[in-house]
Motif scaffolding. Structure first.
Motif, PDB file in Angstrom:
ATOM      1  N   MET A  26       0.838  -1.208   0.000  1.00 14.67           N
ATOM      2  CA  MET A  26       0.000   0.000   0.000  1.00 14.67           C
ATOM      3  C   MET A  26       0.872   1.256   0.000  1.00 14.67           C
ATOM      4  O   MET A  26       0.605   2.228  -0.711  1.00 14.67           O
ATOM      5  CB  MET A  26      -0.898  -0.009   1.239  1.00 14.67           C
ATOM      6  N   LYS A  27       1.941   1.197   0.786  1.00 12.82           N
ATOM      7  CA  LYS A  27       2.853   2.334   0.873  1.00 12.82           C
ATOM      8  C   LYS A  27       3.478   2.591  -0.498  1.00 12.82           C
ATOM      9  O   LYS A  27       3.553   3.730  -0.967  1.00 12.82           O
ATOM     10  CB  LYS A  27       3.929   2.036   1.914  1.00 12.82           C
ATOM     11  N   GLN A  29       2.344   1.668  -3.459  1.00  9.65           N
ATOM     12  CA  GLN A  29       1.387   2.031  -4.514  1.00  9.65           C
ATOM     13  C   GLN A  29       0.725   3.394  -4.282  1.00  9.65           C
ATOM     14  O   GLN A  29       0.522   4.168  -5.210  1.00  9.65           O
ATOM     15  CB  GLN A  29       0.319   0.941  -4.616  1.00  9.65           C
ATOM     16  N   TYR A  30       0.362   3.679  -3.030  1.00 10.56           N
ATOM     17  CA  TYR A  30      -0.433   4.898  -2.767  1.00 10.56           C
ATOM     18  C   TYR A  30       0.300   5.923  -1.901  1.00 10.56           C
ATOM     19  O   TYR A  30      -0.269   6.958  -1.551  1.00 10.56           O
ATOM     20  CB  TYR A  30      -1.743   4.533  -2.069  1.00 10.56           C
ATOM     21  N   ASN A  31       1.520   5.597  -1.489  1.00 12.05           N
ATOM     22  CA  ASN A  31       2.273   6.458  -0.579  1.00 12.05           C
ATOM     23  C   ASN A  31       1.481   6.770   0.686  1.00 12.05           C
ATOM     24  O   ASN A  31       1.442   7.904   1.157  1.00 12.05           O
ATOM     25  CB  ASN A  31       2.691   7.754  -1.293  1.00 12.05           C
ATOM     26  N   LYS A  32       0.795   5.768   1.226  1.00  8.02           N
ATOM     27  CA  LYS A  32       0.098   5.954   2.505  1.00  8.02           C
ATOM     28  C   LYS A  32       0.172   4.669   3.324  1.00  8.02           C
ATOM     29  O   LYS A  32       0.407   3.584   2.761  1.00  8.02           O
ATOM     30  CB  LYS A  32      -1.351   6.360   2.277  1.00  8.02           C
ATOM     31  N   LYS A 288      -7.772   0.144   3.207  1.00  7.42           N
ATOM     32  CA  LYS A 288      -7.927  -0.284   1.807  1.00  7.42           C
ATOM     33  C   LYS A 288      -9.188   0.308   1.194  1.00  7.42           C
ATOM     34  O   LYS A 288      -9.203   0.644   0.017  1.00  7.42           O
ATOM     35  CB  LYS A 288      -8.030  -1.812   1.740  1.00  7.42           C
ATOM     36  N   SER A 291      -8.443   3.592  -0.259  1.00  9.57           N
ATOM     37  CA  SER A 291      -7.315   3.705  -1.195  1.00  9.57           C
ATOM     38  C   SER A 291      -7.803   4.048  -2.588  1.00  9.57           C
ATOM     39  O   SER A 291      -8.917   3.730  -2.950  1.00  9.57           O
ATOM     40  CB  SER A 291      -6.560   2.385  -1.266  1.00  9.57           C
ATOM     41  N   GLY A 292      -6.912   4.628  -3.352  1.00 10.80           N
ATOM     42  CA  GLY A 292      -7.231   4.846  -4.761  1.00 10.80           C
ATOM     43  C   GLY A 292      -7.213   6.308  -5.093  1.00 10.80           C
ATOM     44  O   GLY A 292      -6.882   7.134  -4.276  1.00 10.80           O
TER      45      GLY A 292
END
Ligand code: NDP
Length: 292
Positions: A26-27, A29-32, A288, A291-292
């Motif tokens: 997640m980090k 892909q989304y920097n979070k 999740k 996310s996006g």
């Protein structure tokens, strides 16, 4: 033949490792990263220890934690304001209000104020309501009950069509775990302090989940050969030989029941380690969804 011992410590370590991998993804892909806020309004040593353990577990898998340690004199309005601020904070994906709260606070109102999307404990009345209804899915399932089902699944125990008996009907464990078993198409019996002929009812179980809080209440001759036992009970028994002065036992007389059951969780080292693993899983699930 002696039962398979269901190793909650090992299963929980596997789950934490899986969560860590997902948090890293997640980090990337989304920097979070998922965030868990803990709200502690208590000077009880056990509550402080639980919150400390939860924060440590977050750190180990890369989940950010936001600790709010509040004075026990806090008013209902002030505590509600803290919850509302956390509801509005986009870095927080889960809010955990450590229970019990001091007597002057209205626990039901505080838990009801937690945003449904951040209710990682699964205690919001709407989440519990959905859990209790056919073809409805709660956003979050309470951690200890979810951990019990996860132990059954990861041990390869089939739930559908089995006779399941749950001892205890508390809002935190007994009732939600019973609802989960029903969702999974077990045939269910829930027992409590007014149940008559308890050993007879328990003897019907293919799957037995105990959440009573009575040391070693369930004896070897109460259970059917081959039963799978998940023992949630955590009871301190005086023990001068132990340097703490006590040791922990479950609701089930482990040494007797393991000779009859096909699989059983020990206490400690069974359900206990699963509760925090499921809290981490719920926090990740909450993150999740955003996310996006
Ligand atoms: P509660 O005290 O809220 O509920 C106990 C339940 O057991 C009640 O439904 C009660 O019935 C029933 N009960 C009490 N005595 C008897 C009896 N003699 N025969 C049949 N049923 C009985 O407890 P919790 O659900 O909060 O906790 C249960 C146990 O699980 C405790 O030992 C607790 O420490 C442990 N626990 C462990 C966790 C973990 O992570 N491993 C997490 C949470 C709890 P009635 O409703 O009629 O009063």
């Amino acid at each position: 033949m002696s039962a398979q011992i269901i190793d909650g410590k090992a299963i929980s370590a596997t789950i934490r490792a899986e969560i860590k991998v997902e948090v890293e993804a997640m980090k990337a892909q989304y920097n979070k990263v998922p965030g868990l806020a803990t709200v502690l309004v208590s000077d009880r040593k056990d509550s402080q220890t639980y919150v400390r353990m939860k924060k440590k577990a977050c750190a180990e898998v890369g989940i950010a934690s936001f600790g709010h340690e509040l004075p026990t004199s806090i008013s209902q309005a002030e505590l509600l304001k803290v919850v509302q601020e956390l509801n509005a904070n986009p870095d927080v994906h889960g809010i955990l209000v450590q229970l019990p709260l001091p007597d002057h606070l209205d626990e039901e109102e505080i838990l009801g104020a937690v945003s449904l999307e951040k209710d990682v404990d699964g205690f919001h009345p709407l989440n519990i309501g959905r859990l209790s209804m056919k073809r409805r899915e709660p956003l979050f399932v309470p951690c200890t009950p979810r951990g019990c089902i996860e132990l059954l699944d990861r041990t390869g125990v089939q739930i559908e069509g089995k006779r399941a008996v749950v001892l205890g009907r508390s809002n935190i464990v007994g009732l939600p775990v019973a609802m989960l078993l029903l969702h999974r198409n077990a045939t269910l019996t829930i027992c409590h302090s007014r149940t008559k002929n308890l050993p007879e009812v328990v003897r019907e179980a293919d799957i037995l989940i105990t959440a009573v809080g009575r040391a070693e209440m369930v004896r070897g001759d109460w259970v059917k050969p081959g039963v799978v036992v998940i023992d949630v009970g955590t009871n301190a028994v005086d023990d001068p030989a132990d340097n703490r002065g006590y040791h922990l036992v479950g609701d089930v007389a482990f040494n007797e029941v393991k000779e009859v059951a096909s699989a059983i969780t020990p206490v400690p080292g069974g359900v206990g380690p699963m509760t925090i693993a499921m809290l981490l899983r719920n926090t990740l699930d909450g993150a999740k969804r955003t996310s996006g």
